[in-house]
Design an enzyme around this catalytic site. Structure first.
Site, PDB file in Angstrom:
ATOM      1  N   GLU A 240      79.095 -71.009  11.526  1.00 15.43           N
ATOM      2  CA  GLU A 240      78.932 -72.150  12.434  1.00 15.43           C
ATOM      3  C   GLU A 240      79.497 -73.443  11.858  1.00 15.43           C
ATOM      4  OE1 GLU A 240      78.218 -71.339  15.259  1.00 15.43           O
ATOM      5  OE2 GLU A 240      77.260 -69.419  14.930  1.00 15.43           O
ATOM      6  N   GLY A 241      80.588 -73.336  11.140  1.00 18.11           N
ATOM      7  CA  GLY A 241      81.227 -74.501  10.528  1.00 18.11           C
ATOM      8  C   GLY A 241      80.854 -74.610   9.078  1.00 18.11           C
TER       9      GLY A 241
END
Length: 606
Positions: free
Chosen positions: A459-460
């Site tokens: 997620e990043g």
């Protein structure tokens, strides 16, 4: 006995005052009792179904038999129990089968599942997928796909990364071309044929639900047949594993989506992680190759929709990291209380005839336990605070809602990244408290560390969160978000100043906030992004520590010292201010000076 539930209750009611939300029309049917009933149910299911399945899911990795992915039966039981709890639709409207729960209560309830078995089910992705479609999909897309996800009939994924692109989404190569002359008039949205490969897709293939709804980023070719370069060419598509009719029922047709392989992970093993091929022709559908997908929103606006899902997911990732840290903290606390070793260093401490003492009586073990407590309880406060901002954004008065949205934008990179780094450190300390035993599979702390190591990546990544914070969030709207955050922090400082026990902490936080502001200005003094962002990660670390110091000071203000729990919170607050907040000076020094050590390092020097 777990300390999580009393901590959650304190944060929700005594600190965040969630009971006040029941005065708002959306939550008017709720009360403290209904919130407690939801927490009770989730805590029980987590203990009865998720915790027993957690170890088995870790040792019995997902496997592909050539037709389907095999997961342990206990994973299926846990997933069914979650679906039956109604938590997939917890925050949705009543007419969708939802409970209209506040986001902050929903996230608090889900924390029990993350703590008991985070690598089971992958329900966070399904909720996020459905929420995205509710925000950006057509009425038909919401009814046919999102509504079925809320019931648990369908599960969802997000398909972003590709083997050659990784986090660089502008470089994806998956193509989406109109599917025939009638493609624009399909009742489920403009219909396309997708061809390409997607990597690192959690829950990309399984038998936990009737169908899997893939949300896929792809590019629509231009008139010359070439893909539009950069992010502006990216569109978003619904690509179901099995085709669905307008009534939400399966048509019996398999879409051209094929499992190419499973990734074998360090941790988080209960959720299959996959490489998917779209449109390779293994499952030709309707007489042609190419996976059928339905456009969500407008062409070229795929990232706008996907980031709706990703921002929500980032807060959930942070909460998951907190819960893994919390599980390790409780395990090491229990171990330290029961493990005898050594003797007091006080008078008579060297007398071997005296009984050994529990290791919790050694100052260094208490140091490690206090560090864990400060990380996990502080991280939990941050996650729930952000969830409370979501509720304010959606149900508050216009000015308050706008302010909450801006503050949430500022805090999301911290809510994701800070727990991912420091609750992982909590897991490392939990292993250390166990000593050699912690490095074996006889105790679960090694699994908690392995599971948590993912959270700095998905997620990043940590680096991407840092670039987002320093490169975008602190400068957006002329620095309005940073000024708002400073206003909130200063309000807490002012409230704490008259308190004799907290005055010193308030003074330290004021100085830290000033240093953070000065470093932010210095980083951008030349206006050269390459120079400003070279030390974005140290900036992220310092920023996060300032935010967590604020969380702890605010929590301490709400907590008395007339109970053991209150004394513990004040001790953890003191630990964070004495042992952790001073770290920011070293991090901010390289930011202020725009240190170019990393920027100027040459490849061949390595």
């Amino acid at each position: 006995m777990s300390a999580l539930r009393p901590t959650v209750d304190f944060l929700l009611h005594d600190w965040l005052g969630v009971d006040d939300l029941t005065q708002r029309p959306r939550f008017a049917d709720h009360s403290r009792d209904t919130f407690a009933a939801v927490l009770d149910t989730c805590e029980r299911i987590a203990q009865d179904k998720f915790a027993p399945a957690n170890r088995r899911a870790d040792v019995e990795e997902p496997r592909f038999d050539g037709e389907k992915v095999i997961l342990p039966e206990s994973t299926h039981e846990a997933s069914r129990a979650y679906v039956e709890s109604g938590m997939l639709a917890a925050a949705q409207d009543y007419d969708l089968g939802g409970m209209q729960l506040p986001c902050v209560v929903e996230m608090a309830a889900n924390s029990f599942f993350s703590k008991a078995g985070i690598g089971l089910g992958g329900h966070m992705l399904t909720s996020g997928n459905a929420n995205l479609l509710m925000a950006h999909g057509t009425e038909a897309q919401r009814r046919v796909f999102a509504h079925q996800e809320f019931t648990g009939r369908f599960f969802g994924t997000m398909c972003l990364s590709e083997p050659q692109a990784g986090s660089s989404l502008s470089d994806i190569l998956t193509r989406a071309e109109p599917d025939g002359a009638d493609s624009a008039s399909d009742a489920l949205g403009p219909r396309y044929r997708l061809r390409g490969n997607k990597m690192w897709i959690s829950n990309g293939e399984h038998e936990l639900a009737e169908n899997i709804v893939h949300l896929v980023l792809a590019k629509i070719p231009g008139p010359d047949g070439k893909l539009v370069p950069g992010a502006r060419g990216i569109s978003l598509f619904i690509v179901p594993k099995k085709l669905v009719g307008l009534d939400g029922e399966l048509t019996g047709e398999r879409n051209d989506v094929a499992l190419a392989g499973l990734n074998h992970k360090l941790g988080y093993r209960g959720i299959p992680n996959t490489l998917l091929n779209f449109g390779e022709g293994k499952f030709p559908v309707r007489g042609a190759a190419g996976a059928i997908g339905y456009l969500v929103g407008k062409p070229g606006e795929g990232l706008r929709g996907m980031f709706h899902m990703m921002n929500e997911a980032r807060i959930a990732v942070g909460l998951g990291a907190v819960m893994l840290g919390y599980a390790g903290y409780e395990a090491s606390l229990d171990y330290a209380r029961g493990r005898p070793q050594g003797r007091s260093i006080g008078p008579g401490g060297k007398d071997a005839s005296q009984p050994q003492i529990p290791i919790i009586r050694h100052a260094d073990v208490r140091r490690m336990l206090l560090a864990q407590k400060s990380y996990v309880e502080g991280g939990l406060a941050l996650a729930l605070y952000c969830a409370r901002l979501v509720d304010e954004q959606h149900t508050g008065e216009p000015d308050a809602a706008q302010e909450a949205a801006l503050l949430l934008e500022m805090l999301t990179p911290i809510a994701k990244s800070w727990p991912s780094e420091w609750c992982l450190e909590a897991n490392s300390l939990a292993i250390q408290v166990h000593g050699g035993y912690g490095y074996t599979r006889d105790y679960r702390v090694e699994q908690y560390w392995r599971d948590n190591r993912l959270n700095m990546i998905h997620e990043g990544t940590h680096g991407i969160q840092a670039l987002d914070l320093l490169g975008r969030k602190v400068v957006m709207q002329g620095g309005a978000g940073l000024l708002l955050l400073a206003k909130k922090v200063n309000a807490t400082i002012e409230r704490a100043m008259p308190d004799e026990a907290l005055h010193g902490h308030a003074t330290a936080l004021a100085a830290a906030l000033h240093k953070l502001g000065a470093a932010t200005k210095a980083a951008w003094a030349t206006g050269v992004p390459e120079e400003a962002l070279a030390n974005a990660v140290p900036y992220l670390q310092a920023f996060g520590h300032v935010v967590l110091a604020w969380m702890w000071l605010d929590v301490a203000l709400a907590s008395g010292t007339d109970s053991a729990a209150g004394q513990g919170r004040h001790a953890a607050c003191r630990f964070f201010f004495r042992h952790e907040l001073p770290r920011i000076e070293a991090w901010l020094a390289v930011v202020r000076e725009r240190d170019d050590t990393c920027l100027t390092m040459q490849d061949d020097w390595f």
